[in-house]
Design a protein around this motif. Structure first.
Motif, PDB file in Angstrom:
ATOM      1  N   HIS A 151      28.846 -58.451 -10.307  1.00 16.33           N
ATOM      2  CA  HIS A 151      29.876 -57.415 -10.390  1.00 16.33           C
ATOM      3  C   HIS A 151      29.311 -56.054 -10.016  1.00 16.33           C
ATOM      4  N   ALA A 152      28.075 -55.781 -10.419  1.00 17.10           N
ATOM      5  CA  ALA A 152      27.452 -54.492 -10.098  1.00 17.10           C
ATOM      6  C   ALA A 152      27.272 -54.337  -8.591  1.00 17.10           C
ATOM      7  N   GLN A 153      27.047 -55.457  -7.895  1.00 20.76           N
ATOM      8  CA  GLN A 153      26.858 -55.393  -6.445  1.00 20.76           C
ATOM      9  C   GLN A 153      28.184 -55.220  -5.713  1.00 20.76           C
ATOM     10  N   ASN A 154      29.235 -55.856  -6.210  1.00 23.66           N
ATOM     11  CA  ASN A 154      30.483 -55.897  -5.453  1.00 23.66           C
ATOM     12  C   ASN A 154      31.548 -54.912  -5.934  1.00 23.66           C
ATOM     13  N   ALA A 155      31.413 -54.364  -7.102  1.00 27.31           N
ATOM     14  CA  ALA A 155      32.435 -53.451  -7.613  1.00 27.31           C
ATOM     15  C   ALA A 155      32.578 -52.251  -6.684  1.00 27.31           C
ATOM     16  N   SER A 156      33.770 -52.061  -6.156  1.00 34.46           N
ATOM     17  CA  SER A 156      34.011 -50.973  -5.211  1.00 34.46           C
ATOM     18  C   SER A 156      35.495 -50.920  -4.903  1.00 34.46           C
TER      19      SER A 156
ATOM     20  N   GLY B  58      24.991 -52.393  -3.816  1.00 33.13           N
ATOM     21  CA  GLY B  58      25.876 -51.901  -4.877  1.00 33.13           C
ATOM     22  C   GLY B  58      25.129 -51.118  -5.939  1.00 33.13           C
ATOM     23  N   ASN B  59      25.505 -51.353  -7.184  1.00 33.18           N
ATOM     24  CA  ASN B  59      24.878 -50.675  -8.326  1.00 33.18           C
ATOM     25  C   ASN B  59      24.977 -49.158  -8.232  1.00 33.18           C
ATOM     26  N   GLY B  60      26.012 -48.665  -7.574  1.00 36.95           N
ATOM     27  CA  GLY B  60      26.187 -47.225  -7.447  1.00 36.95           C
ATOM     28  C   GLY B  60      25.462 -46.606  -6.274  1.00 36.95           C
ATOM     29  N   ASN B  61      24.724 -47.407  -5.500  1.00 37.59           N
ATOM     30  CA  ASN B  61      24.006 -46.895  -4.330  1.00 37.59           C
ATOM     31  C   ASN B  61      24.935 -46.795  -3.121  1.00 37.59           C
ATOM     32  N   THR B  62      24.683 -45.824  -2.268  1.00 41.39           N
ATOM     33  CA  THR B  62      25.517 -45.619  -1.090  1.00 41.39           C
ATOM     34  C   THR B  62      24.678 -45.691   0.179  1.00 41.39           C
ATOM     35  N   ASN B  63      25.375 -45.818   1.325  1.00 34.96           N
ATOM     36  CA  ASN B  63      24.706 -45.905   2.628  1.00 34.96           C
ATOM     37  C   ASN B  63      25.583 -45.211   3.675  1.00 34.96           C
TER      38      ASN B  63
ATOM     39  N   GLU C   4      33.409 -43.902  -9.944  1.00 31.17           N
ATOM     40  CA  GLU C   4      33.413 -45.334  -9.663  1.00 31.17           C
ATOM     41  C   GLU C   4      31.997 -45.833  -9.381  1.00 31.17           C
ATOM     42  N   ALA C   5      31.204 -45.034  -8.671  1.00 35.91           N
ATOM     43  CA  ALA C   5      29.818 -45.415  -8.409  1.00 35.91           C
ATOM     44  C   ALA C   5      29.027 -45.505  -9.712  1.00 35.91           C
ATOM     45  N   GLN C   6      29.260 -44.559 -10.604  1.00 41.41           N
ATOM     46  CA  GLN C   6      28.550 -44.571 -11.883  1.00 41.41           C
ATOM     47  C   GLN C   6      28.967 -45.768 -12.721  1.00 41.41           C
ATOM     48  N   ALA C   7      30.252 -46.123 -12.692  1.00 38.21           N
ATOM     49  CA  ALA C   7      30.728 -47.283 -13.446  1.00 38.21           C
ATOM     50  C   ALA C   7      30.099 -48.558 -12.919  1.00 38.21           C
ATOM     51  N   ALA C   8      29.916 -48.652 -11.576  1.00 41.87           N
ATOM     52  CA  ALA C   8      29.284 -49.831 -10.993  1.00 41.87           C
ATOM     53  C   ALA C   8      27.829 -49.942 -11.414  1.00 41.87           C
ATOM     54  N   SER C   9      27.150 -48.811 -11.565  1.00 41.20           N
ATOM     55  CA  SER C   9      25.733 -48.833 -11.950  1.00 41.20           C
ATOM     56  C   SER C   9      25.529 -49.270 -13.387  1.00 41.20           C
ATOM     57  N   LEU C  10      26.585 -49.216 -14.201  1.00 37.61           N
ATOM     58  CA  LEU C  10      26.472 -49.560 -15.621  1.00 37.61           C
ATOM     59  C   LEU C  10      26.884 -50.993 -15.915  1.00 37.61           C
ATOM     60  N   LEU C  11      27.374 -51.730 -14.911  1.00 36.79           N
ATOM     61  CA  LEU C  11      27.815 -53.100 -15.136  1.00 36.79           C
ATOM     62  C   LEU C  11      26.619 -53.998 -15.424  1.00 36.79           C
ATOM     63  N   THR C  12      26.770 -54.879 -16.389  1.00 35.84           N
ATOM     64  CA  THR C  12      25.665 -55.763 -16.770  1.00 35.84           C
ATOM     65  C   THR C  12      25.581 -56.999 -15.888  1.00 35.84           C
ATOM     66  N   SER C  13      26.692 -57.429 -15.313  1.00 31.31           N
ATOM     67  CA  SER C  13      26.674 -58.574 -14.402  1.00 31.31           C
ATOM     68  C   SER C  13      26.148 -58.136 -13.042  1.00 31.31           C
ATOM     69  N   ALA C  14      25.080 -58.774 -12.567  1.00 31.76           N
ATOM     70  CA  ALA C  14      24.491 -58.385 -11.287  1.00 31.76           C
ATOM     71  C   ALA C  14      25.482 -58.540 -10.138  1.00 31.76           C
TER      72      ALA C  14
END
Length: 338
Positions: A152-157, A222-227, A140-150
């Motif tokens: 969606h890439a930030q919020n996909a989770s 987001g974008n696949g990054n974690t904290n 799921e993290a990898q899929a978020a990193s591949l999203l083209t919409s900024a």
């Protein structure tokens, strides 16, 4: 793609499978059946004493965790064992026999056995972290990193409440209720003053199945990054970019490697482990409740149509935690037999 306008909508969003708050909820059903058998050791004026043992037979419902304030009928569908006793003694009577003071002591203890329920929990030392967004797994993290919409890439989770709600084994344990009172009777008038003490141990909560390692807390970018140190309050101290200074430190200092947010390639370093889970946050805490009460009333049982009346007040308080709300209660009772 879901936008909420306020907190009310947020706590009812369809993406949450659990932990919703949907306003007032009601449920009607048959409460637990209590089957008791007792023995009267002494039943002569001016004293009496009895004991009993029994079973709690569950007939209500148990927690499904879809809603935070889910109505529960009975004791959460737990089988139980109970025992108790009552003691009464006349400690004073007037010469004419019209007035007397009695002492009454009643105790009830029950032990509820383990059953399986669905509960939500937090991470240790992070209250309400159950609502933090997570990546359910590295895919799921990898899929978020591949999203083209900024956006969606930030919020996909995945909503954290969907991950931090699991089947658990719950043992309510032992609870004791003791009531002691002095009762003054004068002809048809009666007054009572007493004290009630209720004690219940905290629940024991254990995972029904081992924790499946895979989820990690999403960084706000987001974008696949974690904290792994994120909290629910959005504290910028925990959200800022953290770097690792090189060793040895040189002057002027040179930028080190970024360690927060954790990059996708280091996803496994952010994985939530079973030791990170605070199962106590899914348990009802220990309760110690004190109640002071007093009542005054009358009875006229020698009439053709017997009647009685009673007015009373009580105050409940606790010193150990806020799980027992302080409350005043006033009541008025009247009855007529015909």
């Amino acid at each position: 793609d879901v936008v909420v306008a306020n907190m009310t909508e947020a706590f009812q969003q369809p993406g949450w499978n659990f932990g919703k708050i949907a306003g007032a909820m009601k449920k009607t059903g048959l409460g637990d059946i209590e089957a008791k058998v007792g023995y009267e050791w002494l039943q002569y004026e001016p004293a009496h004493t009895e004991t009993y043992i029994g079973l709690v037979i569950p007939t209500g419902n148990k927690n499904k965790a879809e809603h935070v304030f889910e109505p529960i009928v009975g004791r959460g569908k737990n089988w139980g064992f109970m025992f108790g006793s009552a003691l009464g003694l006349e400690i004073w009577t007037s010469e004419d026999g019209n007035k007397n003071i009695r002492y009454e002591l009643v105790s009830h203890t029950e032990f509820l056995f383990q059953n399986t329920q669905r509960r939500s929990f937090d991470l240790k030392h992070r209250p309400w972290s159950r609502y933090l967004p997570v990546y359910a797994n590295m895919d799921e993290a990898q899929a978020a990193s591949l999203l083209t919409s900024a956006l969606h890439a930030q919020n996909a989770s995945t909503p954290g409440i969907n991950v931090f709600t699991q089947e658990v084994k719950v043992t309510p344990g032992i609870a004791t209720d003791v009531n002691t009172a002095f009762i003054f009777t004068w002809k048809k008038f009666q007054a009572e003053a007493g004290y009630n003490f209720f004690a219940k141990r905290s629940e024991k909560v254990e995972l029904d199945c081992p924790w499946k390692v895979g989820p990690a807390l999403k960084h706000f970018v987001g974008n696949g990054n974690t904290n792994p140190i994120r909290t629910i309050d959005g504290n910028t101290f925990y959200e800022q970019i953290v770097t690792n200074l090189p060793t040895p430190i040189v002057l002027p200092p040179t930028p080190g490697a970024v360690i927060i947010p954790v990059k996708l390639v280091d996803y496994e370093t952010s994985l939530i482990q079973e030791v990170d889970i605070d199962l106590n946050s899914a348990a009802t805490p220990a309760l110690l409740a004190n109640t002071l009460y007093a009542t005054v009333g009358f009875h006229a049982y020698d009439r053709e149509y017997p009647l009685f009346g009673n007015i009373g007040a009580s105050y409940t308080f606790s010193k150990n935690n806020n799980a027992v709300p302080r409350r005043w209660i006033l009541w008025l009772k009247m009855g007529l037999s015909y």
